[in-house]
Design a protein around this motif. Structure first.
Motif, short mmCIF file in Angstrom:
data_model
loop_
_atom_site.label_atom_id
_atom_site.label_comp_id
_atom_site.label_asym_id
_atom_site.label_seq_id
_atom_site.Cartn_x
_atom_site.Cartn_y
_atom_site.Cartn_z
N PRO A 366 -4.87 17.51 -2.75
CA PRO A 366 -4.78 18.37 -3.70
C PRO A 366 -4.20 19.67 -3.77
O PRO A 366 -3.58 19.99 -3.80
CB PRO A 366 -5.05 17.84 -4.87
CG PRO A 366 -6.09 16.37 -4.49
CD PRO A 366 -5.94 16.43 -2.87
N ALA A 367 -5.64 20.00 -3.92
CA ALA A 367 -5.54 22.40 -3.51
C ALA A 367 -4.66 22.43 -2.47
O ALA A 367 -4.09 23.30 -1.95
CB ALA A 367 -6.93 22.04 -3.05
N CYS A 368 -4.61 21.54 -1.09
CA CYS A 368 -3.57 22.02 0.33
C CYS A 368 -1.91 22.12 -0.16
O CYS A 368 -1.08 22.89 0.09
CB CYS A 368 -4.22 20.79 1.42
SG CYS A 368 -5.48 21.18 2.63
N LEU A 369 -1.84 21.42 -1.07
CA LEU A 369 -0.72 20.93 -1.39
C LEU A 369 0.22 21.76 -2.49
O LEU A 369 1.50 22.04 -3.31
CB LEU A 369 -0.03 19.62 -2.06
CG LEU A 369 -0.44 18.49 -1.44
CD1 LEU A 369 -0.16 17.13 -1.43
CD2 LEU A 369 0.94 18.17 -0.65
N ARG A 370 -0.79 22.70 -3.35
CA ARG A 370 -0.10 24.02 -4.33
C ARG A 370 -0.73 25.19 -4.27
O ARG A 370 -1.55 25.59 -3.43
CB ARG A 370 -0.71 23.62 -5.50
CG ARG A 370 -2.62 23.71 -5.34
CD ARG A 370 -2.71 23.83 -6.45
NE ARG A 370 -4.19 24.85 -6.55
CZ ARG A 370 -5.14 24.83 -5.48
NH1 ARG A 370 -4.65 25.44 -4.70
NH2 ARG A 370 -6.27 24.86 -5.72
N LEU A 371 0.03 26.41 -4.37
CA LEU A 371 -0.01 27.83 -4.32
C LEU A 371 0.15 28.17 -5.67
O LEU A 371 1.02 27.99 -6.92
CB LEU A 371 1.46 28.07 -3.66
CG LEU A 371 1.07 29.87 -3.52
CD1 LEU A 371 0.20 30.22 -2.03
CD2 LEU A 371 2.30 30.17 -2.88
N ARG A 372 -1.40 28.30 -6.07
CA ARG A 372 -1.65 29.09 -6.85
C ARG A 372 -0.65 31.00 -7.49
O ARG A 372 -0.81 31.63 -7.10
CB ARG A 372 -2.98 29.13 -7.80
CG ARG A 372 -3.15 27.76 -7.72
CD ARG A 372 -5.16 27.86 -8.11
NE ARG A 372 -5.92 28.14 -6.95
CZ ARG A 372 -7.31 28.91 -6.84
NH1 ARG A 372 -7.58 28.16 -8.31
NH2 ARG A 372 -7.53 29.49 -5.68
N VAL A 373 0.13 30.83 -8.75
CA VAL A 373 0.84 31.91 -9.26
C VAL A 373 0.22 32.29 -10.54
O VAL A 373 0.96 31.84 -11.67
CB VAL A 373 2.51 31.43 -8.52
CG1 VAL A 373 2.97 33.40 -9.32
CG2 VAL A 373 2.47 31.74 -7.27
N ALA A 374 -0.77 33.13 -11.01
CA ALA A 374 -0.85 33.23 -12.41
C ALA A 374 1.29 34.63 -13.02
O ALA A 374 1.10 35.63 -12.23
CB ALA A 374 -2.02 34.44 -12.38
N LEU A 375 1.14 34.47 -13.65
CA LEU A 375 2.32 35.35 -14.30
C LEU A 375 2.31 34.62 -16.29
O LEU A 375 2.94 34.36 -16.80
CB LEU A 375 3.66 33.80 -14.06
CG LEU A 375 3.96 33.17 -12.28
CD1 LEU A 375 4.25 31.96 -13.01
CD2 LEU A 375 4.78 34.05 -12.52
N ASN A 376 2.58 36.42 -16.39
CA ASN A 376 2.70 36.81 -17.89
C ASN A 376 4.36 36.34 -18.57
O ASN A 376 5.23 35.62 -17.45
CB ASN A 376 2.42 38.22 -17.79
CG ASN A 376 3.59 39.27 -17.06
OD1 ASN A 376 5.10 39.19 -17.54
ND2 ASN A 376 3.13 40.18 -16.43
N LYS A 377 4.26 36.02 -18.96
CA LYS A 377 4.98 35.13 -20.17
C LYS A 377 6.97 36.20 -19.79
O LYS A 377 7.74 35.42 -19.60
CB LYS A 377 5.80 35.78 -21.61
CG LYS A 377 5.37 37.52 -21.90
CD LYS A 377 5.57 37.63 -23.23
CE LYS A 377 5.85 39.13 -23.92
NZ LYS A 377 5.50 38.68 -25.30
N HIS A 378 6.94 38.04 -19.26
CA HIS A 378 8.09 38.05 -18.24
C HIS A 378 8.19 37.92 -17.34
O HIS A 378 9.25 37.42 -16.68
CB HIS A 378 7.74 39.71 -18.59
CG HIS A 378 7.71 40.30 -20.26
ND1 HIS A 378 8.39 40.22 -20.55
CD2 HIS A 378 6.65 41.01 -20.70
CE1 HIS A 378 8.50 41.11 -21.88
NE2 HIS A 378 7.10 41.22 -22.01
N GLU A 379 7.61 37.43 -16.34
CA GLU A 379 7.43 37.06 -14.67
C GLU A 379 7.53 35.98 -14.50
O GLU A 379 8.43 35.52 -14.06
CB GLU A 379 6.07 37.35 -13.88
CG GLU A 379 5.64 38.86 -14.35
CD GLU A 379 3.74 38.60 -13.60
OE1 GLU A 379 3.65 40.09 -13.79
OE2 GLU A 379 3.51 37.62 -13.75
N LEU A 380 6.98 35.03 -15.91
CA LEU A 380 7.87 33.10 -15.70
C LEU A 380 8.60 33.18 -15.92
O LEU A 380 9.96 32.41 -15.09
CB LEU A 380 6.63 32.71 -17.21
CG LEU A 380 7.46 31.51 -17.12
CD1 LEU A 380 7.10 30.29 -15.78
CD2 LEU A 380 6.37 30.70 -18.43
N ALA A 381 9.60 34.02 -17.31
CA ALA A 381 11.13 34.24 -17.72
C ALA A 381 11.93 34.88 -16.08
O ALA A 381 13.06 34.61 -16.30
CB ALA A 381 11.56 35.25 -18.38
N ALA A 382 11.09 35.95 -15.13
CA ALA A 382 12.17 35.50 -14.16
C ALA A 382 11.80 34.65 -12.95
O ALA A 382 12.61 34.44 -12.21
CB ALA A 382 11.50 36.99 -13.60
#
Length: 445
Positions: A366-382
């Motif tokens: 499962p961990a191989c299958l994902r890339l983690r990306v921390a996003l604040n609300k402005h980044e998520l909206a982009a």
């Protein structure tokens, strides 16, 4: 500002097959030449994405690579039409052809290293695609990976995209599979841990003897510099060479972190005590070090079940859950360990098991299958919204897989030029579903 951690999973490509291309990856070698089921593999991956979405997590999807890679085959001297190139390669160099058919980009933990804006001096979110120089079949991924990431995170006000490191073993970079981040909250400054297998420019330092160390110290340092990270917010630690020789080809096969939890095997790191002390010294919050002993779970059992190649996610309740493969559930010793773990005094309070067997057989959990990306609300909206999983998009993608994917691929199928046509047709349609534009070479020719 509210910040979440999103998981972007790699969509399994239409040419998913078992060619045993990855030296040092025991599962990949053990299942070489088995019959694969690309349709089942893709649906298993999508089911995991939908389940995490249903848990309240932000879940994204990344498009696979174009395979077979005709451009690479032509670059190394195979000529003629696309079908003639495939025919010649199958007859003259079947191993090379198999490499150019590889669907290994499904393991997006190797796609890139990601540093959140909370950590970088310019307060932007940084991406560096991994060059994956250690394996030919993966070394041909970085350019398209960069195209895909730019199409998903396409706003230079928030996102910085770097060119992958020099394509040389001295700067061998395997991406987030050798990188994790600890923090109190996703939006606060954290500690980025870079784990390397060897030094490229110092031959007097420890290194594995049986299997290659794919990540170099020099590559890890280069990525940290590019991402504008400070010394106070980074830790560089060497992976234990002995566990690399036992089949732990990436650090995420022996350790995984989430927020203030580091879950790892006692043999994971070469200088464990020094590493732990440095993390404690640099962290301004309490870190839960969940250390698994040999007598609890052996390295062999960890490799066989991918206990540490699990995801640790934070639920809306604030508690954490482990996303584990069914291999952990079916192994009595590992299942017993996990049952005990969730009763202990750590934030981890649940384990959820998923069938990702097609991926596991090729050496990725499962961990191989994902890339983690921390996003604040402005980044998520982009973020490109078409690359985020919801009920409608899940339905579209499962229908797309059902329409285009084969349910059986053997090594003999790689000689079939129709597989190229099917793959390109599928990917062209996928770029429209995800609205990522012409990210593949065949779309630009």
């Amino acid at each position: 500002m509210s910040t979440i951690e999103a998981n972007f999973d790699g969509l399994v490509g239409p040419t998913h097959n078992y060619a045993g291309l990855s030296e040092g990856n025991v599962a990949s070698l053990n299942n070489a030449q088995d019959i694969s089921n690309p349709k089942q593999a893709a649906l298993q991956g999508l089911a995991k994405m939908k389940a995490l979405h249903d848990l309240g997590l932000t879940q994204g999807v990344l498009a696979p690579q174009e395979r077979p890679d005709i451009a690479t085959l032509k670059r190394i001297g195979f000529t003629g039409s696309d079908s003639q190139v495939i025919e010649k390669a199958y007859k003259q160099a079947p191993g090379i052809l198999a490499s150019c058919y590889s669907a290994s980009s499904m393991w997006t933990a190797n796609a890139a290293t990601v540093s959140p804006s909370a950590d970088s001096l310019d307060n932007k979110l940084h991406f560096t695609p991994a060059n994956l120089t250690n394996k030919f079949h993966r070394s041909i991924e970085p350019n398209v990976t960069g195209n895909v990431l730019k199409a998903v995170f396409n706003d230079d006000k928030h996102f910085v995209h770097h060119l992958h490191l020099p394509e040389n073993e001295h700067f061998g970079d395997e991406g987030a599979a050798n990188h994790t981040r600890l923090c109190h909250a996703y939006g606060e400054r954290g500690i980025e841990i870079f784990t390397y297998g060897r030094y490229a420019f110092r031959k007097d330092m420890p290194a594995p003897k049986k299997f290659p160390a794919r990540q170099t110290f020099e590559a890890s340092q280069a990525v940290a510099r590019m991402h504008q990270l400070t010394d106070n917010d980074t830790v560089f630690v060497q992976q234990n060479p002995d566990v690399i020789d036992q089949g732990v080809f990436h650090n995420d096969v022996i350790a995984v972190g989430n927020q203030n939890v580091l879950f790892y095997h006692q043999q994971a790191f070469l200088n464990e005590q020094g590493f732990i002390e440095e993390v404690k010294r640099k962290a301004s919050y309490d870190v839960h070090f969940v250390r698994v002993l040999d007598e609890q779970v052996s390295v062999q059992d960890a490799v066989d079940t991918y206990l540490f190649n699990t995801q640790i996610v934070t639920l809306s309740s604030g508690e954490m859950a482990i996303i584990a493969p069914m291999h952990c559930y079916h192994h009595a010793g590992v299942k017993a360990y996990l049952d005990e773990l969730i009763s202990q005094d750590t934030p981890i309070k649940a384990v959820k098991y998923f069938d990702v067997n097609e991926s596991m057989k090729n050496g990725g959990g499962p961990a191989c299958l994902r890339l983690r990306v921390a996003l604040n609300k402005h980044e998520l909206a982009a973020v490109n919204p078409n690359c985020l999983i919801n009920d409608e998009r899940y339905g579209k993608l499962t229908a797309w897989v059902e329409k285009h994917y084969r349910d059986r691929i053997s090594s003999q199928c790689l000689a079939d030029p129709q597989l190229l046509v099917e793959s390109r047709t599928a990917l062209d349609e996928l770029t429209q579903i995800l609205n990522i534009g012409s990210v593949y070479p065949f779309q630009k020719d």
